[in-house]
Write a protein that holds these residues in place. Structure first.
Motif, PDB file in Angstrom:
ATOM      1  N   UNK A 296       0.928  -1.179   0.244  1.00 21.49           N
ATOM      2  CA  UNK A 296       0.146   0.036  -0.066  1.00 21.49           C
ATOM      3  C   UNK A 296       0.906   1.058   0.479  1.00 21.49           C
ATOM      4  N   UNK A 297       2.200   0.982   0.495  1.00 23.27           N
ATOM      5  CA  UNK A 297       2.982   2.371   0.309  1.00 23.27           C
ATOM      6  C   UNK A 297       4.489   1.887  -0.706  1.00 23.27           C
ATOM      7  N   UNK A 298       4.963   2.828  -0.790  1.00 24.07           N
ATOM      8  CA  UNK A 298       5.811   3.606  -1.838  1.00 24.07           C
ATOM      9  C   UNK A 298       7.263   3.766  -0.999  1.00 24.07           C
ATOM     10  N   UNK A 299       8.565   3.434  -1.480  1.00 25.09           N
ATOM     11  CA  UNK A 299       9.282   3.198  -0.062  1.00 25.09           C
ATOM     12  C   UNK A 299       9.427   4.833  -0.285  1.00 25.09           C
ATOM     13  N   UNK A 300       9.371   5.470  -0.204  1.00 27.70           N
ATOM     14  CA  UNK A 300       9.061   7.255   0.061  1.00 27.70           C
ATOM     15  C   UNK A 300       8.430   7.214   0.899  1.00 27.70           C
ATOM     16  N   UNK A 301       7.916   6.392   1.252  1.00 16.77           N
ATOM     17  CA  UNK A 301       6.229   6.712   2.019  1.00 16.77           C
ATOM     18  C   UNK A 301       6.744   6.437   2.987  1.00 16.77           C
ATOM     19  N   UNK A 302       7.367   5.163   3.330  1.00 16.74           N
ATOM     20  CA  UNK A 302       7.778   4.238   4.243  1.00 16.74           C
ATOM     21  C   UNK A 302       8.688   4.158   4.769  1.00 16.74           C
ATOM     22  N   UNK A 303       9.844   5.148   3.899  1.00 11.24           N
ATOM     23  CA  UNK A 303      10.951   5.978   4.776  1.00 11.24           C
ATOM     24  C   UNK A 303       9.962   7.808   5.472  1.00 11.24           C
ATOM     25  N   UNK A 304       9.565   7.698   4.847  1.00  7.71           N
ATOM     26  CA  UNK A 304       8.864   9.107   6.332  1.00  7.71           C
ATOM     27  C   UNK A 304       8.015   8.646   7.538  1.00  7.71           C
ATOM     28  N   UNK A 305       7.948   7.810   7.648  1.00  9.71           N
ATOM     29  CA  UNK A 305       7.403   6.500   8.720  1.00  9.71           C
ATOM     30  C   UNK A 305       7.817   6.183   9.705  1.00  9.71           C
ATOM     31  N   UNK A 329      11.825  -3.944   2.679  1.00  5.30           N
ATOM     32  CA  UNK A 329      10.804  -3.713   1.345  1.00  5.30           C
ATOM     33  C   UNK A 329      11.673  -3.910   1.007  1.00  5.30           C
ATOM     34  N   UNK A 330      12.682  -3.114   0.752  1.00  8.41           N
ATOM     35  CA  UNK A 330      13.773  -2.981  -0.639  1.00  8.41           C
ATOM     36  C   UNK A 330      13.646  -4.052  -1.514  1.00  8.41           C
ATOM     37  N   UNK A 331      13.920  -5.633  -0.406  1.00  9.25           N
ATOM     38  CA  UNK A 331      14.362  -6.838  -1.126  1.00  9.25           C
ATOM     39  C   UNK A 331      12.968  -7.562  -2.059  1.00  9.25           C
ATOM     40  N   UNK A 332      11.916  -6.718  -1.035  1.00  4.46           N
ATOM     41  CA  UNK A 332      11.031  -7.001  -1.896  1.00  4.46           C
ATOM     42  C   UNK A 332      10.592  -7.258  -3.581  1.00  4.46           C
TER      43      UNK A 332
END
Length: 333
Positions: A296-305, A329-332
């Motif tokens: 549900x979220x992009x890499x950028x959004x997860x970094x912001x979380x 999550x990058x490995x996925x």
């Protein structure tokens, strides 16, 4: 329980204790129903968030109502009861994970709740205000959800349940709900308890017992019952007798569901079926939340979380905290 009472109820087992639902029928009155008695399971749900007492009572009623309805499911799935309103308690969500799991959560405006309490307006209808109640049946993947929506216009959950069944199922239904705090000897704090009963008029003949209601089942334009409709005598009696039960009887730890049913319906006859145990059970898991974050979220959004290099997600139902490294999550991908 005396032998005569055992025979009258058709029981070949001990009386039912707490955290259980007991189905029954009133054959002479063309009525069936269920009794729910909750103790430890409900106390866990309500105590976990340390809700103010008026909020806890309202959520407790919602949990009892969800158990009464959800326990009738004949398949493994979920029954979800949800209110969204403009009152001090603006959101309630209760999941019933068939056949026996329950969890619940309430969101409230503390400032609005204080004002309501100061004005002496902490009844269920006043805490809910205006909005809607949705009841959803989810049979799992690859199936279509069924949802019924009914307006909450300053009504109690009992009243709204009656309207829901009139509009969705066209089955005359009566519901009683009660929630209490009880302190037992040697206990260090009061414990939450609750009881509820639901009866429905279902004649074996299959004949219509109430007027048809216009509408397509989505309740956007609910109709009204035929003013010439005459209530069946058996249903009128079953409903009147249920109306005599008090809140203390429904939540009384010393009054089993079987004894309560006998007290109400021994003159007309009541047949009791084996109970189904109920438990507090949350369906959250690390895997589910990890998949949600990944999908549900992009890499950028997860970094912001992330805070201090971790994403923390706390389950609103059970308060369990799950922590993830955003780099995992990058490995996925």
């Amino acid at each position: 329980m005396t032998d005569n009472l055992l025979a009258a109820l058709g029981l070949d087992r001990p009386e039912t204790g707490d955290d259980a639902v007991v189905p029954f029928t009133l054959d002479r009155l063309d009525t069936r129903g269920r009794v729910v008695r909750l103790a430890a399971a409900l106390d866990t749900i309500l105590s976990r968030h340390d809700y103010p007492a008026p909020v806890a009572r309202l959520l407790g009623e919602a949990v009892v109502l969800a158990a009464l309805i959800g326990s009738s499911l004949k398949f493994e799935g979920r029954f979800i009861l949800q209110t969204q309103t403009d009152g001090p308690v603006n959101l309630i969500v209760v999941d019933f994970d068939a056949p026996d799991g329950m969890r619940g959560y309430a969101r409230f405006d503390r400032e609005a709740l204080v004002k309501a309490a100061e004005a002496g307006r902490t009844g269920p209808a006043e805490l809910l205000g205006n909005g809607h109640l949705a009841m959803t049946i989810d049979q799992g993947p690859h199936t279509e959800r069924y949802q019924g929506i009914v307006a909450l216009e300053g009504n109690t959950l009992e009243e709204v349940a009656h309207t829901y069944f009139m509009q969705s199922e066209q089955i005359p239904t009566q519901v009683r709900l009660a929630v209490a705090q009880i302190t037992t000897r040697g206990d260090h704090r009061p414990r939450w308890r609750a009881g509820g009963m639901l009866i429905q008029h279902l004649p074996e003949s299959g004949a219509a017992v109430m007027a048809d209601l216009p509408g397509d089942g989505n309740f956007d334009n609910p109709g009204t019952a035929d003013p010439d409709f005459v209530e069946a005598d058996g249903w009128a009696e079953a409903r009147a007798l249920l109306g005599t039960v008090g809140d203390l009887e429904l939540a009384d730890p010393d009054l089993s569901p079987e004894r309560l049913l006998f007290r109400l319906y021994h003159e007309t006859g009541v047949r009791v079926f084996p109970p189904q145990d109920l438990e507090e059970r949350c369906t959250c898991s690390a895997d589910r939340i990890e998949n949600m974050l990944a999908d549900s979220f992009s890499d950028e959004e997860r970094q912001d979380m992330a805070v201090d290099g971790e994403i923390e997600v706390v389950c609103e139902f059970c308060s369990t905290a799950y922590r993830f490294n955003p780099h995992q999550f990058l490995a996925r991908h």
